[in-house]
Design a protein around this motif. Structure first.
Motif, PDB file in Angstrom:
ATOM      1  N   ILE A   1     -25.160 -23.791  19.178  1.00 52.62           N
ATOM      2  CA  ILE A   1     -25.644 -24.093  20.530  1.00 52.62           C
ATOM      3  C   ILE A   1     -25.612 -22.855  21.429  1.00 52.62           C
ATOM      4  CG2 ILE A   1     -25.001 -26.520  20.411  1.00 52.62           C
ATOM      5  CD1 ILE A   1     -22.529 -25.862  22.102  1.00 52.62           C
ATOM      6  N   ASP A   2     -25.316 -21.697  20.817  1.00 53.89           N
ATOM      7  CA  ASP A   2     -25.335 -20.448  21.561  1.00 53.89           C
ATOM      8  C   ASP A   2     -26.777 -20.116  21.951  1.00 53.89           C
ATOM      9  OD1 ASP A   2     -23.867 -17.935  22.399  1.00 53.89           O
ATOM     10  OD2 ASP A   2     -25.380 -17.066  21.084  1.00 53.89           O
ATOM     11  N   PHE A   3     -26.937 -19.488  23.096  1.00 58.15           N
ATOM     12  CA  PHE A   3     -28.275 -19.149  23.595  1.00 58.15           C
ATOM     13  C   PHE A   3     -29.062 -18.325  22.584  1.00 58.15           C
ATOM     14  CE2 PHE A   3     -30.968 -15.947  25.688  1.00 58.15           C
ATOM     15  CZ  PHE A   3     -31.901 -16.780  26.310  1.00 58.15           C
ATOM     16  N   ALA A   4     -28.399 -17.362  21.942  1.00 57.84           N
ATOM     17  CA  ALA A   4     -29.088 -16.485  20.989  1.00 57.84           C
ATOM     18  C   ALA A   4     -29.679 -17.282  19.828  1.00 57.84           C
ATOM     19  CB  ALA A   4     -28.121 -15.427  20.457  1.00 57.84           C
ATOM     20  N   GLN A   5     -28.943 -18.305  19.347  1.00 59.30           N
ATOM     21  CA  GLN A   5     -29.421 -19.108  18.224  1.00 59.30           C
ATOM     22  C   GLN A   5     -30.596 -19.996  18.631  1.00 59.30           C
ATOM     23  OE1 GLN A   5     -28.114 -18.792  14.979  1.00 59.30           O
ATOM     24  NE2 GLN A   5     -27.207 -17.022  16.008  1.00 59.30           N
ATOM     25  N   ILE A   6     -30.507 -20.581  19.798  1.00 60.50           N
ATOM     26  CA  ILE A   6     -31.599 -21.436  20.292  1.00 60.50           C
ATOM     27  C   ILE A   6     -32.854 -20.604  20.527  1.00 60.50           C
ATOM     28  CG2 ILE A   6     -32.332 -22.915  22.200  1.00 60.50           C
ATOM     29  CD1 ILE A   6     -29.364 -23.742  22.496  1.00 60.50           C
ATOM     30  N   LYS A   7     -32.672 -19.409  21.061  1.00 63.29           N
ATOM     31  CA  LYS A   7     -33.811 -18.508  21.312  1.00 63.29           C
ATOM     32  C   LYS A   7     -34.505 -18.152  20.000  1.00 63.29           C
ATOM     33  CE  LYS A   7     -33.096 -14.088  22.241  1.00 63.29           C
ATOM     34  NZ  LYS A   7     -33.941 -13.251  21.357  1.00 63.29           N
ATOM     35  N   LEU A   8     -33.722 -17.840  18.968  1.00 63.15           N
ATOM     36  CA  LEU A   8     -34.307 -17.488  17.677  1.00 63.15           C
ATOM     37  C   LEU A   8     -35.076 -18.666  17.077  1.00 63.15           C
ATOM     38  CD1 LEU A   8     -31.455 -15.371  16.042  1.00 63.15           C
ATOM     39  CD2 LEU A   8     -33.666 -14.548  16.858  1.00 63.15           C
ATOM     40  N   GLU A   9     -34.515 -19.857  17.217  1.00 62.72           N
ATOM     41  CA  GLU A   9     -35.202 -21.035  16.680  1.00 62.72           C
ATOM     42  C   GLU A   9     -36.583 -21.195  17.314  1.00 62.72           C
ATOM     43  OE1 GLU A   9     -34.383 -25.803  15.931  1.00 62.72           O
ATOM     44  OE2 GLU A   9     -33.383 -24.785  17.593  1.00 62.72           O
TER      45      GLU A   9
ATOM     46  N   LEU B   1     -17.190 -13.690   8.730  1.00 66.68           N
ATOM     47  CA  LEU B   1     -17.216 -12.840   9.918  1.00 66.68           C
ATOM     48  C   LEU B   1     -18.470 -13.064  10.759  1.00 66.68           C
ATOM     49  CD1 LEU B   1     -16.072  -9.434   8.340  1.00 66.68           C
ATOM     50  CD2 LEU B   1     -14.664 -11.002   9.681  1.00 66.68           C
ATOM     51  N   ILE B   2     -19.506 -13.604  10.148  1.00 64.15           N
ATOM     52  CA  ILE B   2     -20.799 -13.710  10.822  1.00 64.15           C
ATOM     53  C   ILE B   2     -20.702 -14.504  12.113  1.00 64.15           C
ATOM     54  CG2 ILE B   2     -23.141 -14.644  10.644  1.00 64.15           C
ATOM     55  CD1 ILE B   2     -22.909 -14.093   7.588  1.00 64.15           C
ATOM     56  N   PHE B   3     -20.046 -15.646  12.066  1.00 63.03           N
ATOM     57  CA  PHE B   3     -19.941 -16.488  13.258  1.00 63.03           C
ATOM     58  C   PHE B   3     -18.581 -16.357  13.930  1.00 63.03           C
ATOM     59  CE2 PHE B   3     -23.140 -18.478  10.527  1.00 63.03           C
ATOM     60  CZ  PHE B   3     -24.211 -18.467  11.408  1.00 63.03           C
ATOM     61  N   ALA B   4     -17.842 -15.314  13.558  1.00 62.14           N
ATOM     62  CA  ALA B   4     -16.526 -15.064  14.157  1.00 62.14           C
ATOM     63  C   ALA B   4     -16.514 -13.673  14.781  1.00 62.14           C
ATOM     64  CB  ALA B   4     -15.431 -15.234  13.110  1.00 62.14           C
ATOM     65  N   GLU B   5     -15.690 -12.766  14.233  1.00 62.27           N
ATOM     66  CA  GLU B   5     -15.479 -11.462  14.874  1.00 62.27           C
ATOM     67  C   GLU B   5     -16.736 -10.620  15.018  1.00 62.27           C
ATOM     68  OE1 GLU B   5     -11.658 -11.966  12.312  1.00 62.27           O
ATOM     69  OE2 GLU B   5     -13.651 -12.871  12.463  1.00 62.27           O
ATOM     70  N   LYS B   6     -17.677 -10.732  14.069  1.00 62.34           N
ATOM     71  CA  LYS B   6     -18.855  -9.864  14.080  1.00 62.34           C
ATOM     72  C   LYS B   6     -20.084 -10.515  14.713  1.00 62.34           C
ATOM     73  CE  LYS B   6     -17.005  -6.282  12.091  1.00 62.34           C
ATOM     74  NZ  LYS B   6     -16.870  -5.003  12.823  1.00 62.34           N
ATOM     75  N   TYR B   7     -19.910 -11.704  15.254  1.00 64.92           N
ATOM     76  CA  TYR B   7     -21.079 -12.451  15.750  1.00 64.92           C
ATOM     77  C   TYR B   7     -21.867 -11.667  16.797  1.00 64.92           C
ATOM     78  CZ  TYR B   7     -23.908 -16.083  17.927  1.00 64.92           C
ATOM     79  OH  TYR B   7     -24.965 -16.805  18.425  1.00 64.92           O
ATOM     80  N   ASP B   8     -21.180 -11.123  17.797  1.00 65.49           N
ATOM     81  CA  ASP B   8     -21.863 -10.414  18.877  1.00 65.49           C
ATOM     82  C   ASP B   8     -22.542  -9.143  18.398  1.00 65.49           C
ATOM     83  OD1 ASP B   8     -21.076 -12.351  20.641  1.00 65.49           O
ATOM     84  OD2 ASP B   8     -19.324 -11.259  21.367  1.00 65.49           O
TER      85      ASP B   8
ATOM     86  N   ILE C   1     -23.774  -8.736  15.198  1.00 63.30           N
ATOM     87  CA  ILE C   1     -24.886  -9.111  14.319  1.00 63.30           C
ATOM     88  C   ILE C   1     -26.040  -9.706  15.116  1.00 63.30           C
ATOM     89  CG2 ILE C   1     -25.579 -10.629  12.413  1.00 63.30           C
ATOM     90  CD1 ILE C   1     -22.615 -10.383  11.446  1.00 63.30           C
ATOM     91  N   PHE C   2     -25.739 -10.692  15.943  1.00 61.10           N
ATOM     92  CA  PHE C   2     -26.773 -11.334  16.757  1.00 61.10           C
ATOM     93  C   PHE C   2     -26.760 -10.720  18.163  1.00 61.10           C
ATOM     94  CE2 PHE C   2     -25.904 -14.512  13.457  1.00 61.10           C
ATOM     95  CZ  PHE C   2     -27.191 -14.790  13.027  1.00 61.10           C
ATOM     96  N   ASN C   3     -26.960  -9.422  18.216  1.00 55.83           N
ATOM     97  CA  ASN C   3     -26.925  -8.729  19.508  1.00 55.83           C
ATOM     98  C   ASN C   3     -28.218  -8.963  20.279  1.00 55.83           C
ATOM     99  OD1 ASN C   3     -28.871  -6.456  18.869  1.00 55.83           O
ATOM    100  ND2 ASN C   3     -27.343  -6.134  17.271  1.00 55.83           N
ATOM    101  N   ASP C   4     -28.274  -8.448  21.484  1.00 54.51           N
ATOM    102  CA  ASP C   4     -29.410  -8.721  22.370  1.00 54.51           C
ATOM    103  C   ASP C   4     -30.736  -8.181  21.841  1.00 54.51           C
ATOM    104  OD1 ASP C   4     -27.658  -9.963  24.081  1.00 54.51           O
ATOM    105  OD2 ASP C   4     -27.402  -8.230  25.402  1.00 54.51           O
ATOM    106  N   SER C   5     -30.694  -7.210  20.932  1.00 54.23           N
ATOM    107  CA  SER C   5     -31.944  -6.612  20.436  1.00 54.23           C
ATOM    108  C   SER C   5     -32.552  -7.396  19.271  1.00 54.23           C
ATOM    109  CB  SER C   5     -31.693  -5.165  19.987  1.00 54.23           C
ATOM    110  OG  SER C   5     -30.933  -5.130  18.785  1.00 54.23           O
ATOM    111  N   ILE C   6     -31.794  -8.330  18.716  1.00 55.65           N
ATOM    112  CA  ILE C   6     -32.271  -9.072  17.546  1.00 55.65           C
ATOM    113  C   ILE C   6     -33.267 -10.149  17.965  1.00 55.65           C
ATOM    114  CG2 ILE C   6     -31.597 -10.679  15.720  1.00 55.65           C
ATOM    115  CD1 ILE C   6     -30.951  -7.787  15.109  1.00 55.65           C
ATOM    116  N   ASN C   7     -34.420 -10.130  17.308  1.00 52.20           N
ATOM    117  CA  ASN C   7     -35.425 -11.160  17.541  1.00 52.20           C
ATOM    118  C   ASN C   7     -36.027 -11.582  16.203  1.00 52.20           C
ATOM    119  OD1 ASN C   7     -37.419  -9.193  16.832  1.00 52.20           O
ATOM    120  ND2 ASN C   7     -37.409  -8.434  18.945  1.00 52.20           N
TER     121      ASN C   7
END
Length: 388
Positions: free
Chosen positions: A183-191, A243-250, A252-258
């Protein structure tokens, strides 16, 4: 510090006493500034005078965490919330503050908005929140007129208990599961981006189970390919996907990822896996292992994320734009990546004592060790030999 109306609750248990209270955010900031006069005044006519002060770091000596300035996405979000039209909802968005002290007291009786006096306080959880909020306050104090926060105050002179409170309130496992991140904004945006391109981005596992498989993109698998391709962590992508949805989430799914930046490594990885499946059939096709083939080609069965990483490095070296439009150009270097992986393994085998034969491909490519061999290739002219 002053409680909000009757929004407080007290509990006592032997050598500890607790007070759960709703307080004004500005009042919270006031008791943490380095101006003693301000800390001791429960009511100040103009809170803007606090802008001349700084946060008193002594108040956080017992806090096991260190303030990360605005590098952390969480801290940025706290500050952005405080400066937004949603600032009055901070109480509902934030976990609150935990304070320990040697003593607290307030007038008894059924009194509204009592003033609570605290002695020798320490903020043991919420230091990042306070610093981020103070940064926001410095920027625009007018946003803080109607902002409250939950505060847990513990009175105890038991040093061991005080230390445990500091440790335990900071070490509870964060809820960083894939479902929460969905439900994070980044995930909804990608969808939504993928939907516009005719793809189905699965924020949750099997979210689009009825859709064509080649059009579905699983968020966890996407995180793995991003981790290997852009974040240069192929071993972690293979063996530490937690690590994907934990420590490294920000990261990996940084603001530049589209969606466009994701499709390139996804398509590359699909082709790599297709080649791996062909090789697997070649090695195990008749139900009997062809050991001569396995010895020569086996590393490729365990190095898909490393091959993906190498393709990224080749593209960067050749200054090929990382766009899905350049997929054919980049995947054409797959045979070279293939060769590099095989040679990396051969270099590793040379170091085995006595030159003993080994098929320990999987543990080798699960670890970061191959990176040192690859660094030598890409940081020298050796890559030119491969690209001839």
């Amino acid at each position: 510090i002053q409680a909000i109306d009757k929004q407080f609750f007290e509990k006592s248990d032997g050598d500890v006493k607790a007070l759960i209270v709703t307080i004004d955010v500005v009042d919270l900031l006031r008791i943490c500034v380095n101006d003693e006069d301000l800390r001791n005044k429960s009511q100040i006519p103009d809170y803007k005078v606090m802008r001349k002060s700084e946060i008193l770091e002594d108040a956080f000596e017992d806090n096991v965490r260190v303030y990360l300035k605005q590098r952390s996405k969480i801290n940025k979000n706290i500050k952005n919330t405080a400066l937004s039209k949603e600032s009055h909802r901070l109480f509902y968005y934030n976990n609150g503050i935990t304070i320990t002290c040697q003593h607290f007291e307030y007038p008894s009786g059924n009194r509204r908005s009592p003033i609570i006096e605290l002695t020798s306080l320490q903020v043991v959880n919420g230091g990042q929140t306070i610093h981020a909020l103070f940064d926001a306050f410095q920027e625009d104090p007018s946003k803080f007129d109607d902002m409250t926060i939950l505060c847990r105050i513990y009175e105890t002179r038991n040093k061991v208990l005080s230390t445990n409170i500091a440790e335990y309130t900071n070490s509870q496992n964060p809820v960083n599961t894939r479902d929460i991140r969905s439900i994070d904004f980044a995930q909804i945006k990608l969808e939504k981006e993928f939907e516009a391109m005719g793809y189905y981005y699965e924020r949750k596992k099997n979210q689009y189970s009825g859709k064509p498989r080649n059009k579905r993109l699983d968020s966890e698998k996407v995180g793995q390919v991003l981790m290997a391709f852009y974040d240069k962590m192929p071993s972690e992508a293979k063996d530490k996907k937690r690590l994907i949805f934990a420590e490294k989430y920000d990261d990996i799914f940084n603001d530049s990822i589209n969606a466009n930046k994701i499709l390139l490594p996804v398509f590359l990885f699909r082709k790599i896996e297709e080649e791996k499946a062909n090789l697997r059939n070649k090695v195990f096709g008749n139900g009997k292992i062809k050991f001569d083939v396995y010895e020569e080609e086996g590393p490729l069965l365990y190095a898909s994320y490393w091959v993906l990483y190498i393709l990224h490095e080749i593209a960067i070296y050749l200054k090929i734009e990382l766009s899905k439009n350049n997929y054919e150009k980049i995947i054409s270097y797959y045979p070279i990546a293939y060769k590099i992986i095989k040679n990396v393994w051969k270099e590793q085998v040379k170091k085995i004592k006595g030159g003993a034969k080994t098929f320990a491909f999987e543990p080798f490519f699960k670890k970061p060790k191959p990176m040192k061999y690859l660094d030598k290739i890409f940081e020298s002219d050796k890559i030119k030999e491969y690209l001839k």
